[in-house]
Design a protein around this motif. Structure first.
Motif, PDB file in Angstrom:
ATOM      1  N   LYS A  53       0.819  -1.212   0.000  1.00 19.62           N
ATOM      2  CA  LYS A  53       0.000   0.000   0.000  1.00 19.62           C
ATOM      3  C   LYS A  53       0.854   1.264   0.000  1.00 19.62           C
ATOM      4  CE  LYS A  53      -1.291  -1.064   4.341  1.00 19.62           C
ATOM      5  NZ  LYS A  53      -0.038  -1.775   4.642  1.00 19.62           N
ATOM      6  N   THR A  54       2.070   1.154   0.550  1.00 18.11           N
ATOM      7  CA  THR A  54       2.903   2.351   0.667  1.00 18.11           C
ATOM      8  C   THR A  54       3.309   2.867  -0.708  1.00 18.11           C
ATOM      9  OG1 THR A  54       3.718   1.395   2.730  1.00 18.11           O
ATOM     10  CG2 THR A  54       4.903   3.306   1.892  1.00 18.11           C
ATOM     11  N   SER A 192      -0.073   1.157  13.899  1.00 12.64           N
ATOM     12  CA  SER A 192       0.409   2.435  13.351  1.00 12.64           C
ATOM     13  C   SER A 192       0.451   3.469  14.464  1.00 12.64           C
ATOM     14  CB  SER A 192      -0.536   2.938  12.264  1.00 12.64           C
ATOM     15  OG  SER A 192      -0.492   2.082  11.153  1.00 12.64           O
ATOM     16  N   ARG A 196       6.166   6.851  15.583  1.00 12.80           N
ATOM     17  CA  ARG A 196       7.096   5.830  15.060  1.00 12.80           C
ATOM     18  C   ARG A 196       8.221   5.542  16.063  1.00 12.80           C
ATOM     19  NH1 ARG A 196       6.325   5.014   9.256  1.00 12.80           N
ATOM     20  NH2 ARG A 196       4.534   6.270   8.734  1.00 12.80           N
ATOM     21  N   GLY A 227       4.890  -2.803  10.465  1.00 11.38           N
ATOM     22  CA  GLY A 227       5.695  -1.721   9.888  1.00 11.38           C
ATOM     23  C   GLY A 227       5.579  -0.460  10.728  1.00 11.38           C
ATOM     24  N   GLY A 228       5.598   0.687  10.040  1.00  9.78           N
ATOM     25  CA  GLY A 228       5.443   1.954  10.758  1.00  9.78           C
ATOM     26  C   GLY A 228       6.733   2.511  11.312  1.00  9.78           C
ATOM     27  N   GLU A 272       7.411  -5.425   8.327  1.00  7.47           N
ATOM     28  CA  GLU A 272       6.625  -5.030   7.148  1.00  7.47           C
ATOM     29  C   GLU A 272       6.910  -3.570   6.810  1.00  7.47           C
ATOM     30  OE1 GLU A 272       2.823  -8.001   7.883  1.00  7.47           O
ATOM     31  OE2 GLU A 272       2.613  -5.875   8.367  1.00  7.47           O
ATOM     32  N   PRO A 273       8.129  -3.285   6.362  1.00  9.32           N
ATOM     33  CA  PRO A 273       8.476  -1.888   6.118  1.00  9.32           C
ATOM     34  C   PRO A 273       7.768  -1.318   4.895  1.00  9.32           C
ATOM     35  CG  PRO A 273      10.261  -3.306   5.406  1.00  9.32           C
ATOM     36  CD  PRO A 273       9.217  -4.207   6.015  1.00  9.32           C
ATOM     37  N   SER A 275       7.103   3.005   4.413  1.00  9.07           N
ATOM     38  CA  SER A 275       7.749   4.326   4.343  1.00  9.07           C
ATOM     39  C   SER A 275       9.247   4.257   4.617  1.00  9.07           C
ATOM     40  CB  SER A 275       7.165   5.265   5.399  1.00  9.07           C
ATOM     41  OG  SER A 275       5.792   5.200   5.409  1.00  9.07           O
ATOM     42  N   SER A 276       9.625   3.438   5.573  1.00  7.05           N
ATOM     43  CA  SER A 276      11.022   3.415   6.025  1.00  7.05           C
ATOM     44  C   SER A 276      11.988   2.943   4.942  1.00  7.05           C
ATOM     45  CB  SER A 276      11.151   2.507   7.247  1.00  7.05           C
ATOM     46  OG  SER A 276      10.649   1.215   6.940  1.00  7.05           O
ATOM     47  N   TYR A 370       3.187   6.667   0.211  1.00  2.00           N
ATOM     48  CA  TYR A 370       1.797   7.144   0.228  1.00  2.00           C
ATOM     49  C   TYR A 370       1.604   8.336  -0.718  1.00  2.00           C
ATOM     50  CZ  TYR A 370       1.791   4.012   4.141  1.00  2.00           C
ATOM     51  OH  TYR A 370       1.941   2.890   4.913  1.00  2.00           O
TER      52      TYR A 370
HETATM   53  C1  LIG Z   1      -0.270  -4.042   8.428  1.00  2.00           C
HETATM   54  C2  LIG Z   1       0.665  -2.986   7.994  1.00  2.00           C
HETATM   55  N1  LIG Z   1       1.947  -3.311   7.745  1.00  2.00           N
HETATM   56  C3  LIG Z   1       2.837  -2.395   7.316  1.00  2.00           C
HETATM   57  C4  LIG Z   1       2.476  -1.070   7.138  1.00  2.00           C
HETATM   58  C5  LIG Z   1       3.523  -0.106   6.615  1.00  2.00           C
HETATM   59  O1  LIG Z   1       3.647   1.020   7.364  1.00  2.00           O
HETATM   60  P1  LIG Z   1       4.644   2.197   6.963  1.00  2.00           P
HETATM   61  O2  LIG Z   1       4.480   2.502   5.529  1.00  2.00           O
HETATM   62  O3  LIG Z   1       4.226   3.296   7.847  1.00  2.00           O
HETATM   63  O4  LIG Z   1       6.004   1.677   7.264  1.00  2.00           O
HETATM   64  C6  LIG Z   1       1.156  -0.681   7.405  1.00  2.00           C
HETATM   65  C7  LIG Z   1       0.717   0.724   7.264  1.00  2.00           C
HETATM   66  O5  LIG Z   1      -0.248   1.171   7.784  1.00  2.00           O
HETATM   67  C8  LIG Z   1       0.224  -1.665   7.832  1.00  2.00           C
HETATM   68  O6  LIG Z   1      -1.055  -1.367   8.055  1.00  2.00           O
END
Ligand SMILES: Cc1ncc(COP(=O)(O)O)c(C=O)c1O
Length: 411
Positions: A53-54, A192, A196, A227-228, A272-273, A275-276, A370
């Motif tokens: 999704k990122t 989230s 962070r 992640g996060g 689960e990176p 943004s980082s 994002y």
């Molecule tokens: C389940 C899960 N994993 C990983 C992430 C990735 O987070 P980020 O892009 O903040 O690192 C998210 C983001 O909300 C998430 O919901």
């Protein structure tokens, strides 16, 4: 590769027009391997699931796949994409998993982290109907990131996050899965946060371990902290107080390696990176069309849009500079505003720029997370993306055309 080269940018502009994104695959590879190495220094079993999704640009996901990184997906659409891109290892998260998607994920041997009871219902029914069906099922935990004074670190300062199973529902659902003959191979604690902060990952890790101990979850192979994180930032960004990959790895491993449950079961740690690892991988280039003085305010009007740069509309100014140009000696204080008809299309607030005349190109760094996955076809066509590697330029997404926009409609 630092692209301050006016001629190179101009040649890209001549061929593909503005605005456009540049992608730097080397940075992505470095970020992913540095994050994994931070864990591997102390514990060998570490897996990364890249958060689609990122930023799910296929050319980027492909790099993750080639590095052995799993696809972390949270919807039917992302699951379809991971399968289409040939990912053999998929982690299926998210709050809505319809029966057909669950079957599809099971058939692809995905690790499925259940988020709510209706998903427990579905997998139990499937197992009852197909006792031989092999599934890799996990549970997402609802982690309470709230300190003793009631201060919440959960995103937006929420008092309750909505994802995963709260403590009260754990016993019943673990029992139901066990009775159906489904073993729990994954435990998931993504939460989230607004800050962070490293400390959140201690809370998450400790809580995940306590659940595994309390419920005897000894079949857990995947200890997924989610992640996060903060990570590689674009040059020019203020890094004060930002945590590093090592900081996260150390806090998680300090807790994990001191737990008898963890050292006995030795699950793989999953991160689960998003943004980082991707923020600094993309840059955005947009052309100045007009300087406009309205009262005391100077506006620099460009052909890009805030929806391409920070569709979440956060207030921060990303690192930026004018590429080349003639009047670098004199500075102006301005807002850089985009090409949509929205007053809030403000790409940079109250910044000082070298005097920019029409035709000059503004570079914005750190636009990897994002942005592309969140920006709609709003007013403008989607911008092209060019990948820059070993001195060569490759078009990995062309500019959108009208047919792309209309193809899903019945005219
Ligand atoms: C389940 C899960 N994993 C990983 C992430 C990735 O987070 P980020 O892009 O903040 O690192 C998210 C983001 O909300 C998430 O919901």
């Amino acid at each position: 590769m630092e692209l301050k080269n006016h001629n190179l940018i101009k040649s890209i502009e001549d061929e593909w027009g503005t605005p456009f994104y540049l992608m730097f695959p080397d940075r992505y590879r470095n970020n992913l391997s540095s994050f994994l190495d931070a864990f591997k220094k102390r514990y060998p079993k570490i897996i990364a699931g890249y958060s689609f999704k990122t930023n799910y640009v296929p050319g980027l996901c492909e790099i993750a796949k080639l590095m052995g990184v799993y696809a972390e997906v949270v919807s039917d659409m992302e699951l379809d994409l991971a399968i289409k891109l040939g990912f053999e290892n998929i982690i299926f998260n998210g709050p809505i998993k319809k029966k057909n998607s669950l079957i599809r994920a099971i058939n692809h041997n995905a690790i499925i982290n259940l988020d709510s009871e209706y998903e427990v219902d579905t997998v139990c029914q499937l197992k009852l109907a197909h006792p031989d069906m092999q599934m890799r099922i996990g549970l997402r935990l609802n982690v309470h990131l709230i300190d003793d004074d009631g201060n919440s670190s959960i995103q937006c300062g929420l008092k309750h996050g909505r994802f995963g199973f709260p403590k009260l529902l754990l016993s019943r659902n673990i029992e139901r899965l066990r009775s159906a003959g489904i073993s729990i191979c994954s435990i998931h604690g993504h939460t989230s946060s607004c800050d962070r902060a490293v400390i959140n990952y201690k809370v998450i890790t400790d809580y995940m371990i306590s659940v595994c101990e309390d419920y005897g979850l000894n079949d857990v192979e995947y200890f997924n902290i989610g992640g996060g994180f903060f990570g590689a930032a674009p040059e020019g960004m203020d890094l004060t107080g930002r945590y590093t990959y090592n900081d996260y790895a150390n806090v998680v491993l300090d807790s994990a390696l001191s737990s008898p449950w963890f050292t006995q079961c030795q699950p793989s740690i999953v991160i689960e990176p998003g943004s980082s690892v991707v923020s600094n991988v993309f840059e955005y280039y947009t052309k100045v069309f007009q300087l406009k003085q309205i009262g005391s305010k100077t506006f620099v009007i460009v052909d890009g849009s805030v929806f391409d740069v920070k569709p979440t509309m956060h207030q921060g100014n990303l690192p930026h500079s004018i590429i080349g140009g003639n009047n670098l000696a004199s500075e102006i204080e301005c807002d850089v505003v985009g090409s949509t008809c929205m007053e809030k299309d403000i790409i940079l607030h109250d910044v000082k720029l070298p005097y920019a005349s029409a035709g000059e190109i503004l570079q914005i760094k750190g636009v990897g997370a994002y942005t592309i996955s969140l920006s709609p076809s709003f007013i403008n066509y989607l911008a092209p993306i060019l990948s820059i590697e070993n001195g060569s330029i490759r078009l990995i997404r062309r500019r959108q055309v009208l047919d792309d926009l209309l193809n899903i409609y019945n005219l």
